[in-house]
Design a protein around this motif. Structure first.
Motif, PDB file in Angstrom:
ATOM      1  N   VAL A 118      64.102   9.538   9.108  1.00 31.38           N
ATOM      2  CA  VAL A 118      63.204   8.974   8.092  1.00 31.38           C
ATOM      3  C   VAL A 118      62.852  10.022   7.038  1.00 31.38           C
ATOM      4  CG1 VAL A 118      60.878   8.049   7.722  1.00 31.38           C
ATOM      5  CG2 VAL A 118      62.261   7.211   9.625  1.00 31.38           C
ATOM      6  N   PHE A 119      62.666  11.265   7.447  1.00 32.49           N
ATOM      7  CA  PHE A 119      62.274  12.317   6.505  1.00 32.49           C
ATOM      8  C   PHE A 119      63.498  12.941   5.815  1.00 32.49           C
ATOM      9  CE2 PHE A 119      58.557  12.949   9.633  1.00 32.49           C
ATOM     10  CZ  PHE A 119      57.891  11.876   9.080  1.00 32.49           C
ATOM     11  N   GLN A 172      64.051   9.834  15.117  1.00 30.89           N
ATOM     12  CA  GLN A 172      63.651   8.909  14.064  1.00 30.89           C
ATOM     13  C   GLN A 172      62.992   9.673  12.914  1.00 30.89           C
ATOM     14  OE1 GLN A 172      60.833   6.021  15.499  1.00 30.89           O
ATOM     15  NE2 GLN A 172      61.593   4.446  14.098  1.00 30.89           N
ATOM     16  N   ALA A 173      62.141  10.642  13.262  1.00 30.56           N
ATOM     17  CA  ALA A 173      61.462  11.430  12.229  1.00 30.56           C
ATOM     18  C   ALA A 173      62.483  12.203  11.389  1.00 30.56           C
ATOM     19  CB  ALA A 173      60.463  12.390  12.874  1.00 30.56           C
TER      20      ALA A 173
END
Lengths: 367, 367
Positions: free
Chosen positions: A96-97, A92-93
């Motif tokens: 998202v990033f 997810q990181a």
């Protein structure tokens, strides 16, 4: 590419995020499997040792977060995510990033060139100005130099505790993974004997890199109370041999123990830099030697991030420790590229930019 | 005395330590019982919601520590100390830091004088230039305005979950203490129905002051999986009455529930400033109004520390939050006494001196 980061775990993704924040262009993360692969490979039920808790807003970044603006405690709703859950947080990181990750790329070697480095990979040679090694150690199990160790199974190769045969199991090694194995095996109904060279379970160091974490200690205490686990200290296993009744484990002091089935090796991990070991010098303890910028002392342009980073007495072998060095590496690379580094100040404010190590020398903890 | 601090819990001892660090003389902590009394009064088995972990050396002070140089995670070897263990940590901290605590002194009232404040106590009148109120809220249970609430027992008055009679127990309130009660009651074999006005267990706020902590949520999930707990949302209990079969609980929407035995009230706590309520103004939510220095808006010289401190949207109701205001109060008192405050800089460096609240307004957490 400008910067190649090898490994899409917490170290690789975390440093990629910092480079993105200061605007270094053309940064790629190369990953042999999928994002967070090592965590998917953990034994089922094994969890992060450090607790997660969403306190970021008040300046206390979740101990397992890879950035100041994420919290596995919040997104996973768990204090101690297991490997699969933590890998989900990493995925997810990365998304998202907006990090550029190339999966399915295994790196086998590096070679310096006139400018930058040539990277030998499973998909061909790649050129990068800088390489950041972020592989972790989980996939390089060590057998501790025990003769006959192939008779045992290493902690890192066990998919779940139910897969271990027999009612009585010997575990060789009494630090974090040994105790985790003991607790896990006891939880599926096995009797466990832990053979530990040192009695880590008695140590009172204030640094969880040296003493059992509170998480492990409290699980061990609960398991000991149930009587299924025995701890043997001073048991320095040096060899094992097959006998009619099982596997005999020999200690350096002449003692021996008979394990009815294959014992579990919790003898730790070798260096995660093995593919590029010719480009690192190693100290007496086997740790790669680094410049103050966490760069190889022999190959300029090759940096290390992750749990093998160490300086003097300081071990950076937990996420909340090694993430504090991402900005140091980013600052070094940005400096050589002439990129403005003012965006790093937010990292300092969030306790994620540790370049002055004198602050860690005094442990300060009185009670 | 110069400064009287009322209450020897984390808030009182923590602010006393800061005052000692900057050299404010003649600071006394007045405590009705013993050091950490409120924690000794917790239900057996109830634990701190925030995890403890010894990361102080790397700049991440243990979330439950009252100072930058102590760690209950290290000294107690537990991530979630129970009340009695945490009280032991507080006792040790008071001793190690050499704080002056006067036990067995109950404060009943304050009166301003020409200079300073007169404090009415169980051992006579005491005079102080400044008073810091640090009583916490645990000993002021609220019945939530429920008619007939005397038929129930409040969470704060329960010594242990075994003491609750019956196999089937109703809990009124679904936030932290309600869920803690449900988990505790289920652990001793009872079937539990939680009546919650709001479904806190579904909330996804990034601030644990508003949503369930990961610790509570994961314990709840485990308990729900065992099938002993039912959660009822939108159950706004407004009255209870005794019937032949038990206690009937009436919801504001016309629903009712029959509890065979006395229900457990987890309806929270009233203000811990009740003895001095005439010297505070209160906002719509019942929180004391404070100046930017956490001083009473009506009685100069009376300061508040602890879980009732709030500014705008920011609730400081966990230790890791409210400890960040100790230095603000110490700075204000030192300023009026002409004491040098340079020793406060270590608090800022350790993330324990939060005077600019704009930093907390953006929650920053993306994943």
């Amino acid at each position: 590419m400008n910067v190649a980061i090898v490994g899409a775990g917490p170290a690789g993704l975390g440093v990629a995020r910092v480079l993105r924040d200061i605007g270094v262009p053309d940064v790629w993360v190369l990953e042999r499997g999928q994002v967070g692969q090592s965590f998917f490979d953990w034994p089922a039920g094994t969890r992060l040792l450090t607790p997660s808790f969403p306190a970021n807003t008040f300046g206390l970044t979740d101990l397992n977060a890879i950035s100041y603006d994420s919290s596995p405690g919040w997104s996973l709703k768990r204090e101690h995510p297991d490997g699969a859950a933590y890998a989900q947080y990493l995925k997810q990181a990365a998304m998202v990033f907006g990090l550029d990750v190339q999966c399915g790329v295994e790196v086998s070697a590096l070679e310096p060139q006139e400018q930058g480095l040539a990277i030998s990979t499973s998909v061909g040679e790649i050129h990068a100005n800088f390489v950041i090694w972020a592989c972790g150690q989980f996939n390089t199990p060590s057998d501790g130099g025990i003769e006959g160790a192939t008779l045992a199974r290493h902690y890192a190769e066990i998919p779940c505790w139910q897969s271990i045969s027999g009612d009585e199991v010997f575990v060789v090694g009494g630090y974090e993974s040994g105790i985790d194995a003991a607790v896990g095996l006891a939880s599926v109904g096995k009797r466990v004997t832990v053979l530990g060279r040192d009695a880590h379970w008695l140590m009172d160091d204030k640094d969880p890199s040296r003493a059992l974490s509170p998480y492990t200690r409290q699980r061990l205490d609960a398991t000991l109370a149930e009587g299924q686990v025995a701890l043997v200290e001073g048991a320095d296993v040096v060899a094992m041999e097959r006998e009619a009744q099982g596997i005999r484990l020999f200690g350096s002091d002449g003692r021996s123990w008979l394990s009815p089935d294959a014992p579990v090796l919790a003898t730790g991990f070798a260096s995660g830099t093995k593919q590029v070991s010719s480009w690192f010098e190693y100290d007496d303890t086997g740790l790669p030697m680094l410049t103050p910028q966490d760069e190889s002392t022999t190959l300029p342009g090759l940096f290390l991030v992750g749990p093998e980073v160490a300086h003097g007495d300081q071990l950076f072998c937990f996420i909340y420790k090694f993430r504090q060095r991402f900005a140091v590496v980013a600052n070094a690379i940005a400096g050589r590229l002439g990129v403005d580094t003012s965006a790093l100040e937010v990292y300092r404010a969030c306790n994620m930019y540790l370049d002055d190590l004198t602050c860690c020398e005094d442990d300060k903890c009185f009670c």
